[in-house]
Design an enzyme around this catalytic site. Sequence first.
Site, PDB file in Angstrom:
ATOM      1  N   GLY A  13       0.863  -1.322   0.018  1.00  0.00           N
ATOM      2  CA  GLY A  13      -0.015  -0.027   0.026  1.00  0.00           C
ATOM      3  C   GLY A  13       0.819   1.094  -0.052  1.00  0.00           C
ATOM      4  O   GLY A  13       0.492   2.128   0.675  1.00  0.00           O
ATOM      5  N   GLY A  51      13.028   8.997  -4.070  1.00  0.00           N
ATOM      6  CA  GLY A  51      14.518   9.081  -4.385  1.00  0.00           C
ATOM      7  C   GLY A  51      15.168  10.301  -3.749  1.00  0.00           C
ATOM      8  O   GLY A  51      16.226  10.396  -3.616  1.00  0.00           O
ATOM      9  N   TYR A 153     -15.144  -4.759   7.159  1.00  0.00           N
ATOM     10  CA  TYR A 153     -13.846  -4.080   7.217  1.00  0.00           C
ATOM     11  C   TYR A 153     -13.566  -4.286   8.783  1.00  0.00           C
ATOM     12  O   TYR A 153     -12.358  -4.726   9.064  1.00  0.00           O
ATOM     13  CB  TYR A 153     -13.901  -2.738   6.990  1.00  0.00           C
ATOM     14  CG  TYR A 153     -12.734  -1.877   7.312  1.00  0.00           C
ATOM     15  CD1 TYR A 153     -11.664  -1.731   6.297  1.00  0.00           C
ATOM     16  CD2 TYR A 153     -12.616  -1.245   8.633  1.00  0.00           C
ATOM     17  CE1 TYR A 153     -10.472  -1.154   6.550  1.00  0.00           C
ATOM     18  CE2 TYR A 153     -11.418  -0.243   8.621  1.00  0.00           C
ATOM     19  CZ  TYR A 153     -10.288  -0.284   7.855  1.00  0.00           C
ATOM     20  OH  TYR A 153      -9.183   0.559   8.271  1.00  0.00           O
ATOM     21  N   ALA A 156     -12.513  -8.052   9.379  1.00  0.00           N
ATOM     22  CA  ALA A 156     -11.123  -8.443   8.812  1.00  0.00           C
ATOM     23  C   ALA A 156      -9.804  -7.875   9.796  1.00  0.00           C
ATOM     24  O   ALA A 156      -9.185  -8.535   9.945  1.00  0.00           O
ATOM     25  CB  ALA A 156     -10.939  -7.881   7.370  1.00  0.00           C
ATOM     26  N   GLU A 234       1.905  -7.160  20.125  1.00  0.00           N
ATOM     27  CA  GLU A 234       1.068  -5.886  20.835  1.00  0.00           C
ATOM     28  C   GLU A 234       0.622  -5.172  19.665  1.00  0.00           C
ATOM     29  O   GLU A 234       0.707  -5.244  18.515  1.00  0.00           O
ATOM     30  CB  GLU A 234       2.269  -5.078  21.522  1.00  0.00           C
ATOM     31  CG  GLU A 234       2.108  -4.399  22.919  1.00  0.00           C
ATOM     32  CD  GLU A 234       0.779  -4.908  23.698  1.00  0.00           C
ATOM     33  OE1 GLU A 234      -0.223  -4.485  23.173  1.00  0.00           O
ATOM     34  OE2 GLU A 234       1.327  -5.712  24.463  1.00  0.00           O
TER      35      GLU A 234
HETATM   36  P1  NAD Z   1      -5.116   4.801   1.581  1.00  0.00           P
HETATM   37  O1  NAD Z   1      -6.244   4.468   0.664  1.00  0.00           O
HETATM   38  O2  NAD Z   1      -4.418   6.190   1.411  1.00  0.00           O
HETATM   39  O3  NAD Z   1      -3.856   3.767   0.876  1.00  0.00           O
HETATM   40  C1  NAD Z   1      -4.079   2.448   0.628  1.00  0.00           C
HETATM   41  C2  NAD Z   1      -3.131   1.832  -0.364  1.00  0.00           C
HETATM   42  O4  NAD Z   1      -3.560   0.474  -0.658  1.00  0.00           O
HETATM   43  C3  NAD Z   1      -3.509   2.525  -1.722  1.00  0.00           C
HETATM   44  O5  NAD Z   1      -2.220   2.964  -2.235  1.00  0.00           O
HETATM   45  C4  NAD Z   1      -3.876   1.386  -2.541  1.00  0.00           C
HETATM   46  O6  NAD Z   1      -3.870   1.445  -4.085  1.00  0.00           O
HETATM   47  C5  NAD Z   1      -3.463   0.218  -1.975  1.00  0.00           C
HETATM   48  N1  NAD Z   1      -3.986  -1.016  -2.269  1.00  0.00           N
HETATM   49  C6  NAD Z   1      -5.431  -1.529  -2.130  1.00  0.00           C
HETATM   50  N2  NAD Z   1      -5.755  -2.557  -2.574  1.00  0.00           N
HETATM   51  C7  NAD Z   1      -4.598  -3.035  -2.844  1.00  0.00           C
HETATM   52  C8  NAD Z   1      -4.304  -4.365  -3.356  1.00  0.00           C
HETATM   53  N3  NAD Z   1      -5.160  -5.216  -3.705  1.00  0.00           N
HETATM   54  N4  NAD Z   1      -3.086  -4.607  -3.337  1.00  0.00           N
HETATM   55  C9  NAD Z   1      -2.097  -3.825  -3.455  1.00  0.00           C
HETATM   56  N5  NAD Z   1      -2.500  -2.591  -2.929  1.00  0.00           N
HETATM   57  C10 NAD Z   1      -3.625  -2.130  -2.565  1.00  0.00           C
HETATM   58  O7  NAD Z   1      -5.164   4.395   2.980  1.00  0.00           O
HETATM   59  P2  NAD Z   1      -4.483   4.533   4.162  1.00  0.00           P
HETATM   60  O8  NAD Z   1      -5.370   5.431   4.931  1.00  0.00           O
HETATM   61  O9  NAD Z   1      -3.162   4.809   4.015  1.00  0.00           O
HETATM   62  O10 NAD Z   1      -4.519   3.064   4.938  1.00  0.00           O
HETATM   63  C11 NAD Z   1      -3.532   2.280   5.158  1.00  0.00           C
HETATM   64  C12 NAD Z   1      -3.938   1.039   6.107  1.00  0.00           C
HETATM   65  O11 NAD Z   1      -4.295   1.748   7.382  1.00  0.00           O
HETATM   66  C13 NAD Z   1      -5.102   0.376   5.756  1.00  0.00           C
HETATM   67  O12 NAD Z   1      -4.755  -0.960   6.051  1.00  0.00           O
HETATM   68  C14 NAD Z   1      -6.179   0.839   6.482  1.00  0.00           C
HETATM   69  O13 NAD Z   1      -7.086  -0.186   6.424  1.00  0.00           O
HETATM   70  C15 NAD Z   1      -5.498   1.281   7.684  1.00  0.00           C
HETATM   71  N6  NAD Z   1      -6.151   2.266   8.476  1.00  0.00           N
HETATM   72  C16 NAD Z   1      -6.452   3.532   8.063  1.00  0.00           C
HETATM   73  C17 NAD Z   1      -7.181   4.422   8.649  1.00  0.00           C
HETATM   74  C18 NAD Z   1      -7.571   5.701   8.089  1.00  0.00           C
HETATM   75  O14 NAD Z   1      -8.001   6.692   9.005  1.00  0.00           O
HETATM   76  N7  NAD Z   1      -6.804   6.257   7.006  1.00  0.00           N
HETATM   77  C19 NAD Z   1      -7.621   4.032  10.073  1.00  0.00           C
HETATM   78  C20 NAD Z   1      -7.669   2.596  10.374  1.00  0.00           C
HETATM   79  C21 NAD Z   1      -6.750   1.908   9.626  1.00  0.00           C
END
Ligand code: NAD
Length: 245
Positions: A13, A51, A153, A156, A234
């Site tokens: 990601g 980079g 969500y 998971a 943790e």
């Molecule tokens: P984001 O949407 O900015 O980035 C997610 C990235 O995952 C994107 O670049 C997307 O292209 C990539 N992605 C999606 N499906 C994919 C796949 N099948 N294979 C490879 N890459 C894939 O999200 P974020 O806010 O940076 O979230 C990152 C992590 O943090 C996630 O797991 C999210 O559930 C978790 N999270 C985020 C928040 C929040 O408030 N933003 C809160 C709790 C948890």
Amino acid sequence: MISFQNQTVLVTGGAMGIGLATAHLMARHGARVALLDVDGARLAHAAEALGVHGNEVLILPADVSSSADCDRAVRQCQARFGGIDHLVHCAGIYPEALVKDTSDADWQRLMHINLNGTFYLCRAVQPALRDGGSVVLLASLAAHRGSHAHAAYAAAKGAILSFSRSLALELAPRVRVNAVSPGIIATSMTRDLLGQKGAQLLASTPLGRHGSAEDIAGAIAFLCSPLAAFITGETLQVNGGIYLS
Ligand code: NAD
């Protein structure tokens, strides 16, 4: 105090949001970075920006819901860097739907990406992980509290918490495994949510602001670093205190 010199981090990601912010922070502290994402165009752009830190960057276009893609990406990373010190698994999706409106296909797509992807990567990366390395998995506040219109969500992410603790037992003492549970973080993932409920969420956040991707990157880098050498199994919650209100 933190150095990742001569270390390699595989960030999934990594094309934007929390993954990209983590890649920047760890690269700034010396890490070689392998960026994995399904969005190839954004990935190339992100790698170019990385980079500036002067370290090697490898881009790995891949879909984490495919075990073959995960295996191939880890092989490519190992071939280029000889081994992997840290896996930071941020790839994920956050679709909104009530349970009554969630189709079998919607449910399965989310589980394939958010949960199966976690398993595929953690299985693939094990032989490549160097001694003293670490894995950081991204869970969520939703895993602890539940989340309206995001039951799949939340389910998971709850599974990721118990998976991370179980994996910590399997990989100790060679590799540490931890999870980070972000609260409300301003990234593209939460753009709609913040548009609809931003003011309400802010009012219930004791620290008085929404989190940034950099706030979570700091917690992840800490867990990867020697400062967290005795921390495994943790979950670090990073949410500005929203959990208290
Ligand atoms: P984001 O949407 O900015 O980035 C997610 C990235 O995952 C994107 O670049 C997307 O292209 C990539 N992605 C999606 N499906 C994919 C796949 N099948 N294979 C490879 N890459 C894939 O999200 P974020 O806010 O940076 O979230 C990152 C992590 O943090 C996630 O797991 C999210 O559930 C978790 N999270 C985020 C928040 C929040 O408030 N933003 C809160 C709790 C948890």
